[in-house]
Motif scaffolding. Structure first.
Motif, PDB file in Angstrom:
ATOM      1  N   ILE A   1      59.506  12.296  12.894  1.00  0.00           N
ATOM      2  CA  ILE A   1      58.349  13.074  12.430  1.00  0.00           C
ATOM      3  C   ILE A   1      57.875  14.019  13.525  1.00  0.00           C
ATOM      4  O   ILE A   1      57.572  15.193  13.269  1.00  0.00           O
ATOM      5  N   CYS A   2      57.812  13.518  14.748  1.00  0.00           N
ATOM      6  CA  CYS A   2      57.354  14.348  15.873  1.00  0.00           C
ATOM      7  C   CYS A   2      58.317  15.509  16.132  1.00  0.00           C
ATOM      8  O   CYS A   2      57.889  16.626  16.447  1.00  0.00           O
ATOM      9  N   GLU A   3      59.599  15.261  15.996  1.00  0.00           N
ATOM     10  CA  GLU A   3      60.586  16.333  16.169  1.00  0.00           C
ATOM     11  C   GLU A   3      60.422  17.393  15.081  1.00  0.00           C
ATOM     12  O   GLU A   3      60.530  18.597  15.346  1.00  0.00           O
ATOM     13  N   THR A   4      60.156  16.952  13.862  1.00  0.00           N
ATOM     14  CA  THR A   4      59.916  17.890  12.763  1.00  0.00           C
ATOM     15  C   THR A   4      58.663  18.711  13.026  1.00  0.00           C
ATOM     16  O   THR A   4      58.636  19.922  12.804  1.00  0.00           O
ATOM     17  N   SER A   5      57.629  18.047  13.511  1.00  0.00           N
ATOM     18  CA  SER A   5      56.377  18.737  13.819  1.00  0.00           C
ATOM     19  C   SER A   5      56.585  19.782  14.909  1.00  0.00           C
ATOM     20  O   SER A   5      56.101  20.914  14.807  1.00  0.00           O
ATOM     21  N   ASP A   6      57.316  19.422  15.954  1.00  0.00           N
ATOM     22  CA  ASP A   6      57.592  20.360  17.049  1.00  0.00           C
ATOM     23  C   ASP A   6      58.359  21.588  16.561  1.00  0.00           C
ATOM     24  O   ASP A   6      58.115  22.714  17.000  1.00  0.00           O
ATOM     25  N   LYS A   7      59.284  21.363  15.637  1.00  0.00           N
ATOM     26  CA  LYS A   7      60.166  22.441  15.185  1.00  0.00           C
ATOM     27  C   LYS A   7      59.483  23.393  14.210  1.00  0.00           C
ATOM     28  O   LYS A   7      59.646  24.620  14.308  1.00  0.00           O
ATOM     29  N   TYR A   8      58.718  22.850  13.284  1.00  0.00           N
ATOM     30  CA  TYR A   8      58.190  23.673  12.196  1.00  0.00           C
ATOM     31  C   TYR A   8      56.681  23.929  12.261  1.00  0.00           C
ATOM     32  O   TYR A   8      56.210  24.919  11.699  1.00  0.00           O
TER      33      TYR A   8
ATOM     34  N   ASP B   1      47.115   6.766   4.403  1.00  0.00           N
ATOM     35  CA  ASP B   1      47.089   7.139   5.819  1.00  0.00           C
ATOM     36  C   ASP B   1      48.012   6.230   6.631  1.00  0.00           C
ATOM     37  O   ASP B   1      47.563   5.400   7.427  1.00  0.00           O
ATOM     38  N   THR B   2      49.313   6.416   6.432  1.00  0.00           N
ATOM     39  CA  THR B   2      50.309   5.531   7.023  1.00  0.00           C
ATOM     40  C   THR B   2      51.459   6.321   7.645  1.00  0.00           C
ATOM     41  O   THR B   2      51.650   7.512   7.362  1.00  0.00           O
ATOM     42  N   LEU B   3      52.230   5.622   8.457  1.00  0.00           N
ATOM     43  CA  LEU B   3      53.456   6.206   9.000  1.00  0.00           C
ATOM     44  C   LEU B   3      54.455   6.476   7.882  1.00  0.00           C
ATOM     45  O   LEU B   3      55.124   7.518   7.866  1.00  0.00           O
ATOM     46  N   LEU B   4      54.560   5.549   6.929  1.00  0.00           N
ATOM     47  CA  LEU B   4      55.509   5.722   5.829  1.00  0.00           C
ATOM     48  C   LEU B   4      55.200   6.970   5.007  1.00  0.00           C
ATOM     49  O   LEU B   4      56.110   7.669   4.559  1.00  0.00           O
ATOM     50  N   CYS B   5      53.928   7.253   4.801  1.00  0.00           N
ATOM     51  CA  CYS B   5      53.564   8.467   4.067  1.00  0.00           C
ATOM     52  C   CYS B   5      54.031   9.700   4.823  1.00  0.00           C
ATOM     53  O   CYS B   5      54.599  10.629   4.238  1.00  0.00           O
ATOM     54  N   ARG B   6      53.828   9.711   6.116  1.00  0.00           N
ATOM     55  CA  ARG B   6      54.241  10.871   6.911  1.00  0.00           C
ATOM     56  C   ARG B   6      55.764  10.990   6.962  1.00  0.00           C
ATOM     57  O   ARG B   6      56.293  12.095   7.074  1.00  0.00           O
ATOM     58  N   GLU B   7      56.463   9.857   6.861  1.00  0.00           N
ATOM     59  CA  GLU B   7      57.920   9.916   6.779  1.00  0.00           C
ATOM     60  C   GLU B   7      58.350  10.630   5.504  1.00  0.00           C
ATOM     61  O   GLU B   7      59.280  11.436   5.513  1.00  0.00           O
TER      62      GLU B   7
ATOM     63  N   HIS C   1      52.558  21.793   4.297  1.00  0.00           N
ATOM     64  CA  HIS C   1      52.958  20.411   4.552  1.00  0.00           C
ATOM     65  C   HIS C   1      52.719  19.906   5.975  1.00  0.00           C
ATOM     66  O   HIS C   1      52.697  18.687   6.180  1.00  0.00           O
ATOM     67  N   CYS C   2      52.551  20.786   6.955  1.00  0.00           N
ATOM     68  CA  CYS C   2      52.327  20.302   8.322  1.00  0.00           C
ATOM     69  C   CYS C   2      51.115  19.374   8.438  1.00  0.00           C
ATOM     70  O   CYS C   2      51.192  18.343   9.124  1.00  0.00           O
ATOM     71  N   PRO C   3      49.988  19.688   7.787  1.00  0.00           N
ATOM     72  CA  PRO C   3      48.850  18.765   7.888  1.00  0.00           C
ATOM     73  C   PRO C   3      49.161  17.360   7.381  1.00  0.00           C
ATOM     74  O   PRO C   3      48.546  16.382   7.829  1.00  0.00           O
ATOM     75  N   HIS C   4      50.122  17.240   6.472  1.00  0.00           N
ATOM     76  CA  HIS C   4      50.437  15.936   5.893  1.00  0.00           C
ATOM     77  C   HIS C   4      51.109  15.003   6.897  1.00  0.00           C
ATOM     78  O   HIS C   4      51.056  13.778   6.733  1.00  0.00           O
ATOM     79  N   ILE C   5      51.754  15.569   7.917  1.00  0.00           N
ATOM     80  CA  ILE C   5      52.362  14.716   8.944  1.00  0.00           C
ATOM     81  C   ILE C   5      51.509  14.677  10.207  1.00  0.00           C
ATOM     82  O   ILE C   5      51.866  14.019  11.183  1.00  0.00           O
ATOM     83  N   GLY C   6      50.385  15.377  10.187  1.00  0.00           N
ATOM     84  CA  GLY C   6      49.498  15.417  11.339  1.00  0.00           C
ATOM     85  C   GLY C   6      48.531  14.247  11.385  1.00  0.00           C
ATOM     86  O   GLY C   6      48.543  13.365  10.518  1.00  0.00           O
ATOM     87  N   PRO C   7      47.654  14.218  12.389  1.00  0.00           N
ATOM     88  CA  PRO C   7      46.698  13.121  12.542  1.00  0.00           C
ATOM     89  C   PRO C   7      45.782  12.937  11.335  1.00  0.00           C
ATOM     90  O   PRO C   7      45.434  11.810  10.973  1.00  0.00           O
TER      91      PRO C   7
END
Length: 294
Positions: free
Chosen positions: A190-197, A230-236, A249-255
């Motif tokens: 998830i963090c790699e995806t966030s960094d890239k996009y 509000d879970t890790l699985l949701c962000r996955e 979609h970026c906010p969906h994997i954010g804090p």
């Protein structure tokens, strides 16, 4: 991001159309049901991710999946229903769908209810697993889905079986080790995806370290029914969609989780939500039931 205003306005055409649903007949509905699942399989689903006129959905489609949440509009549904299961090279719990069998089917007016057993190739864990989906779908006169309701039957058992496959891959029999290892792997992806996009105005984390801290320490892993909380699985789940529309979609994997990975509804609110434009009971029966949007 979606807003309450957008959601309300987008529902209006669907509500109007639901007042006079077409009578499509059993044969047509059987064909339409099979068309949905044929397009769901990889790699046919790749063509549906950004589809417009060729999409199986109407522009104002309303969808609900029990283990995640509701999805209004064609663009979101194309991305989630087809994009989520289209990346065999990406770390994923389910992988890609490669086969289906409809085991139960009834149809009336413009609605079809089916049980479909889908074979998933969980490429991340090297296992083929069947997953049962119970679905209700309503179609317009052009054969496009106007609304759907999907339930993943025995999904908690499916996830447990995946964890057992992961244990073999991780060379352990300790479920605690399996969960902690998966937590690290999923968070890293998830963090790699966030960094890239997720850059510029879409940036969610100040650093990889902050991202890993939030996802592994501050967010709970999540139960199988919490892929829309509000879970890790949701962000996955949502990391697979980020590449299509980072602003959405970026906010969906954010804090914050945006408007997708949040604990915004209780169990009772979820069960009693009035969401669908058309009643799931044919021929005008039950139009005043609690799930019909007034």
């Amino acid at each position: 991001m979606r807003s309450l205003v957008f959601t309300a306005v987008s529902c209006l055409p669907a509500i109007i159309a639901a007042a006079n649903p077409p009578d499509l007949g059993f044969d047509k509905l059987w064909s339409l049901e099979n068309n949905i699942w044929t397009n769901f399989l990889y790699p046919a689903n790749l063509k549906q991710i950004n589809a417009t006129d060729d999409s199986v959905f109407t522009e104002d489609v309303q969808g609900r999946v029990d283990i995640t949440r509701t999805f209004p509009g064609r663009e979101l549904n194309n991305e989630y229903i087809f994009g989520l299961f289209s990346q065999p090279e990406s770390l994923s719990l389910t992988g890609v769908a490669i086969n289906y069998t409809i085991t139960q089917f009834v149809a009336n007016q413009n609605m079809a209810s089916a049980t479909t057993v889908i074979t998933f190739n969980s490429t991340s864990f090297g296992v083929l697993l069947p997953l049962t989906v119970d679905s209700w779908m309503a179609f317009n006169e052009d054969g496009k889905v106007t609304q759907y309701d999907a339930t993943f039957r025995w999904f908690d058992w499916f996830v447990k079986t995946l964890f057992e496959a992961a244990a073999v891959k991780f060379n352990t029999t300790d479920p605690v080790v399996v969960k902690s290892t998966l937590t690290e792997l999923l968070a890293k992806a998830i963090c790699e995806t966030s960094d890239k996009y997720c850059t510029g105005d879409n940036k969610q984390y100040d650093s990889q370290e902050q991202c890993m801290q939030v996802l592994t320490k501050e967010k709970r892993f999540g139960d199988p029914y919490e892929l829309g909380r509000d879970t890790l699985l949701c962000r996955e789940v949502h990391k697979h969609m980020v590449q299509y529309r980072p602003t959405e979609h970026c906010p969906h994997i954010g804090p914050s989780g945006g408007d997708m990975c949040v604990d915004d509804k209780s169990y009772v609110q979820t069960v009693l939500e009035s969401y669908f434009p058309q009643s799931w009971i044919a021929n005008g029966y039950g139009d005043d039931n609690i799930w019909v949007k007034k």
